[in-house]
Motif scaffolding. Structure first.
Motif, PDB file in Angstrom:
ATOM      1  N   LYS A 194       0.960  -1.167   0.066  1.00 60.79           N
ATOM      2  CA  LYS A 194      -0.003  -0.096   0.003  1.00 60.79           C
ATOM      3  C   LYS A 194       0.873   1.146   0.030  1.00 60.79           C
ATOM      4  O   LYS A 194       2.164   1.215   0.423  1.00 60.79           O
ATOM      5  N   GLN A 195       0.209   2.498  -0.491  1.00 58.34           N
ATOM      6  CA  GLN A 195       1.070   3.619  -0.405  1.00 58.34           C
ATOM      7  C   GLN A 195       0.948   4.553   0.638  1.00 58.34           C
ATOM      8  O   GLN A 195      -0.132   4.749   1.230  1.00 58.34           O
ATOM      9  N   VAL A 196       1.982   4.908   1.212  1.00 66.58           N
ATOM     10  CA  VAL A 196       1.832   5.770   2.376  1.00 66.58           C
ATOM     11  C   VAL A 196       2.524   7.038   2.226  1.00 66.58           C
ATOM     12  O   VAL A 196       3.791   7.176   1.431  1.00 66.58           O
ATOM     13  N   LEU A 197       2.039   8.232   2.905  1.00 66.59           N
ATOM     14  CA  LEU A 197       2.585   9.385   2.718  1.00 66.59           C
ATOM     15  C   LEU A 197       3.554   9.735   3.979  1.00 66.59           C
ATOM     16  O   LEU A 197       3.040   9.568   5.307  1.00 66.59           O
ATOM     17  N   ILE A 198       4.947  10.208   3.815  1.00 67.41           N
ATOM     18  CA  ILE A 198       5.641  10.500   4.733  1.00 67.41           C
ATOM     19  C   ILE A 198       5.926  12.178   4.564  1.00 67.41           C
ATOM     20  O   ILE A 198       6.425  12.589   3.596  1.00 67.41           O
ATOM     21  N   GLN A 199       5.506  12.824   5.601  1.00 67.91           N
ATOM     22  CA  GLN A 199       5.646  14.504   5.728  1.00 67.91           C
ATOM     23  C   GLN A 199       6.736  14.444   6.443  1.00 67.91           C
ATOM     24  O   GLN A 199       6.971  14.560   7.765  1.00 67.91           O
ATOM     25  N   LEU A 200       7.892  14.976   5.740  1.00 68.26           N
ATOM     26  CA  LEU A 200       9.208  15.308   6.441  1.00 68.26           C
ATOM     27  C   LEU A 200       9.653  16.788   6.367  1.00 68.26           C
ATOM     28  O   LEU A 200       9.773  17.019   5.568  1.00 68.26           O
ATOM     29  N   GLN A 247      -3.492   7.082   6.405  1.00 69.54           N
ATOM     30  CA  GLN A 247      -2.975   7.887   7.645  1.00 69.54           C
ATOM     31  C   GLN A 247      -1.597   8.568   7.090  1.00 69.54           C
ATOM     32  O   GLN A 247      -0.851   7.770   6.115  1.00 69.54           O
ATOM     33  N   ILE A 248      -1.029   9.774   7.445  1.00 66.45           N
ATOM     34  CA  ILE A 248       0.155  10.178   6.926  1.00 66.45           C
ATOM     35  C   ILE A 248       1.095  10.349   8.232  1.00 66.45           C
ATOM     36  O   ILE A 248       0.595  10.687   9.376  1.00 66.45           O
ATOM     37  N   ILE A 249       2.361   9.758   7.990  1.00 64.58           N
ATOM     38  CA  ILE A 249       3.443   9.977   8.990  1.00 64.58           C
ATOM     39  C   ILE A 249       4.081  11.149   8.782  1.00 64.58           C
ATOM     40  O   ILE A 249       4.829  11.660   7.804  1.00 64.58           O
ATOM     41  N   ASN A 250       3.951  11.794  10.108  1.00 63.79           N
ATOM     42  CA  ASN A 250       4.516  13.116  10.000  1.00 63.79           C
ATOM     43  C   ASN A 250       6.091  13.001  11.136  1.00 63.79           C
ATOM     44  O   ASN A 250       6.054  12.830  11.930  1.00 63.79           O
ATOM     45  N   VAL A 251       7.092  13.574  10.291  1.00 64.06           N
ATOM     46  CA  VAL A 251       8.419  13.474  10.965  1.00 64.06           C
ATOM     47  C   VAL A 251       8.828  15.228  11.044  1.00 64.06           C
ATOM     48  O   VAL A 251       8.995  15.493   9.877  1.00 64.06           O
ATOM     49  N   GLN A 252       8.833  15.560  12.189  1.00 66.89           N
ATOM     50  CA  GLN A 252       9.588  16.657  12.519  1.00 66.89           C
ATOM     51  C   GLN A 252      11.068  16.643  12.976  1.00 66.89           C
ATOM     52  O   GLN A 252      11.279  16.280  14.073  1.00 66.89           O
ATOM     53  N   LYS A 253      11.941  17.238  12.168  1.00 64.91           N
ATOM     54  CA  LYS A 253      13.383  17.051  12.661  1.00 64.91           C
ATOM     55  C   LYS A 253      13.788  17.964  13.527  1.00 64.91           C
ATOM     56  O   LYS A 253      13.359  19.212  13.499  1.00 64.91           O
ATOM     57  N   ALA A 254      14.439  17.783  14.538  1.00 67.15           N
ATOM     58  CA  ALA A 254      14.576  18.566  15.548  1.00 67.15           C
ATOM     59  C   ALA A 254      16.201  19.266  15.276  1.00 67.15           C
ATOM     60  O   ALA A 254      17.163  18.859  14.754  1.00 67.15           O
ATOM     61  N   PHE A 255      16.375  20.434  16.052  1.00 61.44           N
ATOM     62  CA  PHE A 255      17.562  21.357  15.993  1.00 61.44           C
ATOM     63  C   PHE A 255      17.733  22.027  17.226  1.00 61.44           C
ATOM     64  O   PHE A 255      16.992  22.021  17.986  1.00 61.44           O
ATOM     65  N   GLN A 256      19.180  22.503  17.343  1.00 64.37           N
ATOM     66  CA  GLN A 256      19.659  23.054  18.640  1.00 64.37           C
ATOM     67  C   GLN A 256      19.106  24.591  18.861  1.00 64.37           C
ATOM     68  O   GLN A 256      19.283  25.245  17.568  1.00 64.37           O
ATOM     69  N   LEU A 257      18.778  25.082  19.821  1.00 66.58           N
ATOM     70  CA  LEU A 257      18.499  26.481  20.074  1.00 66.58           C
ATOM     71  C   LEU A 257      18.860  26.739  21.682  1.00 66.58           C
ATOM     72  O   LEU A 257      19.180  25.813  22.365  1.00 66.58           O
ATOM     73  N   THR A 258      18.820  28.112  21.889  1.00 65.93           N
ATOM     74  CA  THR A 258      19.286  28.588  23.263  1.00 65.93           C
ATOM     75  C   THR A 258      18.041  29.192  24.144  1.00 65.93           C
ATOM     76  O   THR A 258      17.277  29.911  23.414  1.00 65.93           O
ATOM     77  N   LEU A 259      17.600  28.513  25.148  1.00 63.40           N
ATOM     78  CA  LEU A 259      16.823  28.900  26.066  1.00 63.40           C
ATOM     79  C   LEU A 259      17.391  29.866  27.286  1.00 63.40           C
ATOM     80  O   LEU A 259      18.356  29.258  27.854  1.00 63.40           O
ATOM     81  N   ILE A 260      17.336  31.212  27.203  1.00 63.80           N
ATOM     82  CA  ILE A 260      17.791  32.025  28.473  1.00 63.80           C
ATOM     83  C   ILE A 260      16.417  32.197  29.299  1.00 63.80           C
ATOM     84  O   ILE A 260      15.481  33.004  28.953  1.00 63.80           O
ATOM     85  N   ASN A 261      16.549  31.604  30.345  1.00 61.75           N
ATOM     86  CA  ASN A 261      15.162  31.630  31.279  1.00 61.75           C
ATOM     87  C   ASN A 261      15.905  32.271  32.622  1.00 61.75           C
ATOM     88  O   ASN A 261      16.444  31.511  33.531  1.00 61.75           O
ATOM     89  N   GLY A 262      15.366  33.379  32.848  1.00 58.00           N
ATOM     90  CA  GLY A 262      15.505  34.312  34.085  1.00 58.00           C
ATOM     91  C   GLY A 262      17.206  34.483  34.261  1.00 58.00           C
ATOM     92  O   GLY A 262      17.663  34.548  35.507  1.00 58.00           O
ATOM     93  N   GLY A 263      17.760  34.730  33.122  1.00 58.56           N
ATOM     94  CA  GLY A 263      19.159  34.984  32.922  1.00 58.56           C
ATOM     95  C   GLY A 263      20.196  33.667  33.066  1.00 58.56           C
ATOM     96  O   GLY A 263      21.346  33.684  32.842  1.00 58.56           O
ATOM     97  N   LYS A 264      19.619  32.511  33.000  1.00 62.20           N
ATOM     98  CA  LYS A 264      20.218  31.493  32.900  1.00 62.20           C
ATOM     99  C   LYS A 264      20.273  30.958  31.516  1.00 62.20           C
ATOM    100  O   LYS A 264      18.981  30.361  30.838  1.00 62.20           O
ATOM    101  N   GLU A 265      21.317  30.477  31.025  1.00 59.60           N
ATOM    102  CA  GLU A 265      21.593  30.157  29.468  1.00 59.60           C
ATOM    103  C   GLU A 265      21.167  28.325  29.498  1.00 59.60           C
ATOM    104  O   GLU A 265      22.163  27.620  30.240  1.00 59.60           O
ATOM    105  N   ILE A 266      20.340  28.015  28.750  1.00 60.89           N
ATOM    106  CA  ILE A 266      20.075  26.536  28.532  1.00 60.89           C
ATOM    107  C   ILE A 266      20.001  26.126  26.960  1.00 60.89           C
ATOM    108  O   ILE A 266      19.140  26.300  26.599  1.00 60.89           O
ATOM    109  N   PRO A 267      21.048  25.206  26.813  1.00 60.47           N
ATOM    110  CA  PRO A 267      20.936  24.506  25.462  1.00 60.47           C
ATOM    111  C   PRO A 267      19.933  23.596  25.342  1.00 60.47           C
ATOM    112  O   PRO A 267      19.904  22.698  26.197  1.00 60.47           O
ATOM    113  N   LEU A 268      18.994  23.650  24.345  1.00 60.28           N
ATOM    114  CA  LEU A 268      17.882  22.588  24.287  1.00 60.28           C
ATOM    115  C   LEU A 268      17.654  22.153  22.760  1.00 60.28           C
ATOM    116  O   LEU A 268      18.420  22.887  21.858  1.00 60.28           O
TER     117      LEU A 268
END
Length: 411
Positions: A100-106, A149-170
């Protein structure tokens, strides 16, 4: 003749019937034998179609022939195990899965794939989708795909959260700032804010800054300065001062609203104040009495004020100073002293300019080589143990020059 003739006619008819019956029996025998022989050559196999098993007997020679006999059309991406060219053997297990044919949303790209598997993880693996730890897949990797049904793939990347002056890589996927904070369970209090907009999209290397804002009320008690009031006293010499009443500081209670960002104070607003104790004024009496100094004159005017013949009085505070001389007509002079003595109208008055911190204004003094005088003037250059003697003429001032003299403060 009649009986004999009748007998001859009956026997041929009977013989024909016997022949026909014999022929039919033979044909029937052959058919039965053929059927038995044909049935005996069929083989029992197990056919699994899309997960459902059936037991069948077949005379097909290959798997492909068997599937054709069962009206199963094998497409390019279908799964057939064993292959369609495999010979049929007794007890063979055959599996056919329809692709069967499946759709992948990347992210922003959509890909179509053919698969016979239902598991999301296996489908993505077959499609060559490389997944990292923080990628988001919907539905989950362990679940089975449903029709359309569609398979949805969301690729993750790095960013920086500064919470109350504290820097956190996420790590995050492309989403809005609001959704990102929700995923990370970052709660904003009443006065907190972010640098940017909640609807902004987060991207690789983005910086999401949450500024923690705190408003507190602070009540402090602070001192208040007293006022200084002066009043004229005609009984005191001009230039003299006397503290009549000491000043006392008061106190006031002030209420402030303090705004802190990430724990640091950024503003302080006065909300109100209440006087706890009124300050007491400092009252200073300032002398206004003008004195007129008397002076003895000599027959030689140029020598009148520099006579060294006057003897020093007894008593009084005695010390040495550096002395110079000036006239009421010097450059920048007004002719009127700090205590109000008009020297231009009274050129022979003996008045000296002093530093009030050393010799109080209005004091009666004796100066070696000058005689009795009044400390009645000040000067910008007269500081410390230095005095300036008033003389009537410029020539007398030049003749005096600069010298060390003894001074006694009498009163």
């Amino acid at each position: 003749m009649l009986k004999s003739t009748m007998k001859n006619l009956f026997f041929p008819s009977l013989r024909s019937q016997q022949i026909a019956i014999t022929a039919f029996a033979f044909v029937l025998f052959v058919a039965v034998i053929s059927l038995v022989l044909h049935t005996g050559t069929k083989k029992s196999v197990t056919l699994q179609v899309n997960g459902e098993k059936i037991e069948i007997k077949t005379s097909a020679h290959t798997v492909g022939q068997l599937l054709d006999s069962e009206n199963i059309e094998v497409a390019e991406h279908d799964l057939v195990i064993p292959s369609v060219s495999t010979p049929i053997e007794e007890g063979l297990s055959i599996r056919w899965e329809q692709a069967k044919q499946v759709l992948i949303q990347l992210d922003e790209e959509t890909t179509k794939v053919w698969t016979t598997d239902l598991n999301v993880g296996k489908i993505l693996s077959e499609a060559g989708v490389d997944l990292q730890e923080h990628d988001i897949v919907t539905p989950s990797l362990n679940s089975n795909i449903e029709e359309n049904q569609i398979i949805n793939v969301q690729k993750a990347f790095q960013l920086t959260l500064i919470n109350g002056g504290k820097e956190i890589p996420l790590w995050s996927t492309s989403t809005t700032v609001a959704d990102f904070l929700k995923r990370e369970n970052i709660q904003l209090n009443e006065h907190d804010r972010i640098n940017g907009k909640m609807e902004d999209l987060v991207k690789p290397d983005s910086v999401v800054e949450v500024v923690r804002v705190e408003k507190v009320t602070d009540v402090v008690e602070e001192p208040t300065n007293f006022a200084v009031v002066t009043k004229s006293d005609a009984k005191m010499l001009k230039g003299r001062e006397k503290v009549v009443q000491d000043g006392k500081k008061g106190s006031v209670e002030r209420k402030f609203e303090i705004v802190k960002e990430n724990g640091k104070e950024v503003s302080r607003t006065l909300l109100g104040e209440r006087v706890i104790q009124e300050p007491q004024k400092k009252i200073v009496a300032v002398g206004s009495k003008v004195v007129v100094a008397s002076a003895s004159t000599s027959s030689k005017k140029s020598k009148a004020v520099v006579s060294r013949g006057t003897s020093a009085p007894s008593g009084g505070k005695e010390f040495y100073v550096t002395a110079t001389a000036y006239t009421a007509h010097c450059n920048g002079c007004t002719g009127t002293t700090a205590t109000g003595i008009d020297l231009r109208s009274n050129p022979n008055l003996k008045v000296i300019a002093v530093d009030p911190d050393v010799i109080p204004l209005g004091s009666k003094v004796w100066v070696e080589g000058y005689g009795y005088a009044i400390a009645g003037d000040t000067g910008g250059a007269i500081k410390g143990k230095r005095i300036d003697l008033h003389v009537p003429t410029k020539s007398a001032a030049y003749n005096f020059g600069r010298r060390q003299v003894k001074v006694k403060v009498i009163d």
